[in-house]
Design a protein around this motif. Structure first.
Motif, PDB file in Angstrom:
ATOM      1  N   LYS A  60       0.815  -1.214   0.000  1.00  0.00           N
ATOM      2  CA  LYS A  60       0.000   0.000   0.000  1.00  0.00           C
ATOM      3  C   LYS A  60       0.852   1.269   0.000  1.00  0.00           C
ATOM      4  CE  LYS A  60      -3.558  -2.784   0.606  1.00  0.00           C
ATOM      5  NZ  LYS A  60      -3.451  -4.218   0.300  1.00  0.00           N
ATOM      6  N   THR A  61       0.335   2.291  -0.665  1.00  0.00           N
ATOM      7  CA  THR A  61       0.968   3.597  -0.667  1.00  0.00           C
ATOM      8  C   THR A  61       0.560   4.379   0.579  1.00  0.00           C
ATOM      9  OG1 THR A  61      -0.879   4.640  -1.830  1.00  0.00           O
ATOM     10  CG2 THR A  61       0.868   3.651  -3.189  1.00  0.00           C
ATOM     11  N   THR A  62       1.219   5.509   0.772  1.00  0.00           N
ATOM     12  CA  THR A  62       0.892   6.366   1.923  1.00  0.00           C
ATOM     13  C   THR A  62      -0.570   6.804   1.889  1.00  0.00           C
ATOM     14  OG1 THR A  62       3.180   7.167   2.029  1.00  0.00           O
ATOM     15  CG2 THR A  62       1.493   8.515   3.101  1.00  0.00           C
ATOM     16  N   LYS A  63      -1.075   7.120   0.702  1.00  0.00           N
ATOM     17  CA  LYS A  63      -2.469   7.555   0.593  1.00  0.00           C
ATOM     18  C   LYS A  63      -3.428   6.404   0.921  1.00  0.00           C
ATOM     19  CE  LYS A  63      -3.728  10.470  -2.659  1.00  0.00           C
ATOM     20  NZ  LYS A  63      -4.163  11.052  -3.970  1.00  0.00           N
ATOM     21  N   GLU A  64      -3.117   5.212   0.448  1.00  0.00           N
ATOM     22  CA  GLU A  64      -3.950   4.054   0.759  1.00  0.00           C
ATOM     23  C   GLU A  64      -3.965   3.783   2.262  1.00  0.00           C
ATOM     24  OE1 GLU A  64      -3.890   0.812  -2.696  1.00  0.00           O
ATOM     25  OE2 GLU A  64      -1.865   1.501  -2.196  1.00  0.00           O
ATOM     26  N   LEU A  65      -2.802   3.849   2.887  1.00  0.00           N
ATOM     27  CA  LEU A  65      -2.714   3.606   4.328  1.00  0.00           C
ATOM     28  C   LEU A  65      -3.533   4.641   5.110  1.00  0.00           C
ATOM     29  CD1 LEU A  65       1.088   2.750   4.619  1.00  0.00           C
ATOM     30  CD2 LEU A  65      -0.831   1.153   4.781  1.00  0.00           C
ATOM     31  N   ALA A  66      -3.507   5.884   4.653  1.00  0.00           N
ATOM     32  CA  ALA A  66      -4.285   6.932   5.337  1.00  0.00           C
ATOM     33  C   ALA A  66      -5.780   6.662   5.222  1.00  0.00           C
ATOM     34  CB  ALA A  66      -3.940   8.302   4.745  1.00  0.00           C
ATOM     35  N   LEU A  67      -6.248   6.208   4.056  1.00  0.00           N
ATOM     36  CA  LEU A  67      -7.663   5.869   3.885  1.00  0.00           C
ATOM     37  C   LEU A  67      -8.051   4.698   4.785  1.00  0.00           C
ATOM     38  CD1 LEU A  67      -7.976   6.235   0.019  1.00  0.00           C
ATOM     39  CD2 LEU A  67      -9.263   7.557   1.712  1.00  0.00           C
ATOM     40  N   MET A  68      -7.182   3.699   4.869  1.00  0.00           N
ATOM     41  CA  MET A  68      -7.478   2.538   5.710  1.00  0.00           C
ATOM     42  C   MET A  68      -7.493   2.919   7.189  1.00  0.00           C
ATOM     43  SD  MET A  68      -5.401  -0.445   3.687  1.00  0.00           S
ATOM     44  CE  MET A  68      -5.979  -1.753   4.787  1.00  0.00           C
ATOM     45  N   LYS A  69      -6.576   3.768   7.584  1.00  0.00           N
ATOM     46  CA  LYS A  69      -6.559   4.207   8.982  1.00  0.00           C
ATOM     47  C   LYS A  69      -7.855   4.934   9.340  1.00  0.00           C
ATOM     48  CE  LYS A  69      -3.936   6.950  12.341  1.00  0.00           C
ATOM     49  NZ  LYS A  69      -3.987   5.892  13.391  1.00  0.00           N
ATOM     50  N   LYS A  70      -8.279   5.827   8.471  1.00  0.00           N
ATOM     51  CA  LYS A  70      -9.508   6.579   8.746  1.00  0.00           C
ATOM     52  C   LYS A  70     -10.730   5.667   8.729  1.00  0.00           C
ATOM     53  CE  LYS A  70      -9.801  10.293   9.461  1.00  0.00           C
ATOM     54  NZ  LYS A  70      -9.916  11.046  10.741  1.00  0.00           N
ATOM     55  N   PRO A 129       7.358  -4.124   4.004  1.00  0.00           N
ATOM     56  CA  PRO A 129       6.784  -2.810   4.332  1.00  0.00           C
ATOM     57  C   PRO A 129       5.662  -2.445   3.361  1.00  0.00           C
ATOM     58  CG  PRO A 129       9.166  -2.732   4.454  1.00  0.00           C
ATOM     59  CD  PRO A 129       8.822  -4.072   3.875  1.00  0.00           C
ATOM     60  N   GLY A 130       4.567  -1.957   3.911  1.00  0.00           N
ATOM     61  CA  GLY A 130       3.398  -1.589   3.113  1.00  0.00           C
ATOM     62  C   GLY A 130       2.337  -2.649   3.072  1.00  0.00           C
ATOM     63  N   ILE A 134       2.972  -3.228   7.935  1.00  0.00           N
ATOM     64  CA  ILE A 134       4.396  -3.396   8.187  1.00  0.00           C
ATOM     65  C   ILE A 134       5.138  -2.132   7.761  1.00  0.00           C
ATOM     66  CG2 ILE A 134       6.446  -4.764   7.632  1.00  0.00           C
ATOM     67  CD1 ILE A 134       4.401  -6.239   9.359  1.00  0.00           C
ATOM     68  N   THR A 135       6.079  -1.697   8.598  1.00  0.00           N
ATOM     69  CA  THR A 135       6.914  -0.537   8.306  1.00  0.00           C
ATOM     70  C   THR A 135       8.366  -0.999   8.149  1.00  0.00           C
ATOM     71  OG1 THR A 135       7.468  -0.053  10.619  1.00  0.00           O
ATOM     72  CG2 THR A 135       5.385   0.849   9.772  1.00  0.00           C
ATOM     73  N   GLU A 136       9.241  -0.070   7.873  1.00  0.00           N
ATOM     74  CA  GLU A 136      10.667  -0.402   7.774  1.00  0.00           C
ATOM     75  C   GLU A 136      11.225  -0.845   9.123  1.00  0.00           C
ATOM     76  OE1 GLU A 136      12.410  -0.606   5.121  1.00  0.00           O
ATOM     77  OE2 GLU A 136      11.090   0.347   3.646  1.00  0.00           O
ATOM     78  N   ASN A 137      10.581  -0.382  10.203  1.00  0.00           N
ATOM     79  CA  ASN A 137      11.114  -0.647  11.542  1.00  0.00           C
ATOM     80  C   ASN A 137      10.236  -1.535  12.414  1.00  0.00           C
ATOM     81  OD1 ASN A 137      13.367   1.167  11.105  1.00  0.00           O
ATOM     82  ND2 ASN A 137      11.890   2.838  11.301  1.00  0.00           N
TER      83      ASN A 137
END
Length: 418
Positions: A190-200, A373-374, A399-402
């Motif tokens: 997922k991209t940053t925009k996709e992750l933001a939509l899923m979080k919301k 990640p993603g 999953i993130t880099e860390n």
């Protein structure tokens, strides 16, 4: 119609509560008390044409890496993901060929051509077929005309058999293979925009659950609670209210609910599972609580499930094989004597999620795919005792880099589920 959608529709029909599409609404808890709900999606960025252009470019790169000349996608989530076109699957073939150079070839019924053209936002040719003509032959002809008689065509995994079989019969010397390396290779990260939509979307769902739990009342049905949650999700800004399956008492031991009519009574376990959609992206949350003070046994089992969910998070990081997370949760449940394998923990601990409830990859024994990640997953251990109770706690994470990031915080306690 899938099981979740069937239960959702049944819930709304049985309760008589209508969903509200405005930015705010007033709901009732079956008393004179009224609660105003405000939308919480202001400022959200939705997927646009530029995003889809980038998706086509990535798909083309993946096709070149995997020596695939084109992929065929019919009316499905992947069609919406790549082109933005939402098309109801019927017996009439409608879809797109995406070629390894990034070009698009749309195919649909002739009498729907104008409708299809008005939905197209990414440039591409449109070919149509009349009712007496063979759409499978048309797809094969278009593919071979551009890619060659011995080229390789990838078929998206959700293309129905009658379509893939029909296309295959006209390919001749061309090769047909699974397009998963392209579709999953694009959609699973997922991209940053996709992750933001899923979080919301998950935040909306959790708040809708909070509203639902605040309206628990003796004698209400599981359908009443489901409808309250769905209505609240829409008022909070969800673009689709989604599925909100509620279960009471011993029926919480049915992971996806029971057809049995239920009426809430003192001491019952209460479980809600489901999630809304925002901009095409899916939430998935489960919370379990009690109506009234929990017994010690209810409390103990709830705590075991919470411990299992926490243990999963402790293992979640890039490079870890998907199966390890399932084994980790199962080890906690087994430690407390609730059976080996699937005896009381019936299902895998998690699944991929994005535009669909269930996507790649699955957190299950035998899946050695390393997490990247993603990638987004559910974390949902459970203990189910037929005839007595069930407990499941579910949140989604990526999953993130860390390590990982959860879309929603874990449930604090059985008495304070949110």
């Amino acid at each position: 119609m899938n099981r979740r959608k069937f239960i959702e529709n049944s819930a709304l029909a049985s309760s008589g509560l209508a969903l509200v599409g405005a930015t705010s609404c007033t709901t009732s808890d079956h008393t004179d008390k009224k609660v105003k709900i405000q939308s919480i999606v202001e400022g959200v960025e939705y997927i646009n044409t530029e995003d889809r252009i980038q998706r086509i470019e990535k798909a083309a790169q993946l096709m070149q890496q995997h020596n695939i000349d084109a992929i065929f996608i019919e009316s499905s989530t992947s069609l919406e993901y790549f082109t933005g076109i939402k098309w109801w699957p019927s017996e009439r073939l409608t879809g797109v060929l995406i070629f390894s150079d990034g070009s698009l070839q749309y195919i649909g019924p002739a009498f729907e051509k104008e409708r299809l053209e008005e939905m197209i936002t990414l440039e591409g040719d449109v070919s149509s077929w009349e009712e007496h003509e063979n759409p499978f032959e048309l797809v094969a002809q278009l593919f071979k005309a551009k890619s060659g008689a011995t080229a390789t065509l990838g078929i998206e995994e959700n293309v129905r058999f009658f379509q893939s079989d029909g296309i295959s019969s006209y390919l001749g010397q061309a090769t047909l293979i699974n397009a998963k390396p392209i579709t999953a290779g694009s959609r699973a990260i997922k991209t940053t925009k996709e992750l933001a939509l899923m979080k919301k979307a998950n935040e909306i769902t959790l708040e809708a659950y909070r509203i639902g739990f605040s309206k628990l009342k003796e004698g209400m049905s599981q359908y009443d609670l489901s409808a309250i949650v769905a209505e609240a999700s829409t008022a909070l800004g969800a673009t689709e209210a989604g599925w909100a399956g509620a279960m009471f008492g011993e029926y919480t031991a049915f992971p996806h609910g029971s057809k049995t009519a239920q009426r809430l009574k003192e001491g019952d376990m209460v479980l809600i599972d489901g999630g809304c959609k925002l901009g095409g992206y899916q939430a998935d949350i489960t919370r379990t609580t009690t109506f009234g003070k929990p017994t010690q046994r209810q409390q103990d089992i709830w705590n075991i499930v919470k411990e299992a969910q926490t243990a999963v998070y402790e293992k979640a990081k890039a490079g870890v094989p998907c199966e390890l997370l399932d084994a980790t949760a199962r080890a906690v449940v087994d430690k407390y004597g609730f059976g080996n394998g699937y005896e009381n923990f019936f299902h895998r601990v998690g699944h991929g999620i994005g535009m669909d409830f269930h996507e790649w990859e699955y957190l299950v024994k035998g899946n050695t795919t390393p997490m990247q990640p993603g990638m987004c997953f559910s974390n949902e251990p459970g203990i189910y005792l037929y005839g007595e109770l069930g407990v499941r706690l579910e949140d989604c994470f990526y999953i993130t880099e860390n390590g990982y990031e959860a879309f929603t915080p874990q449930s604090p306690s059985i008495e304070n589920p949110i």
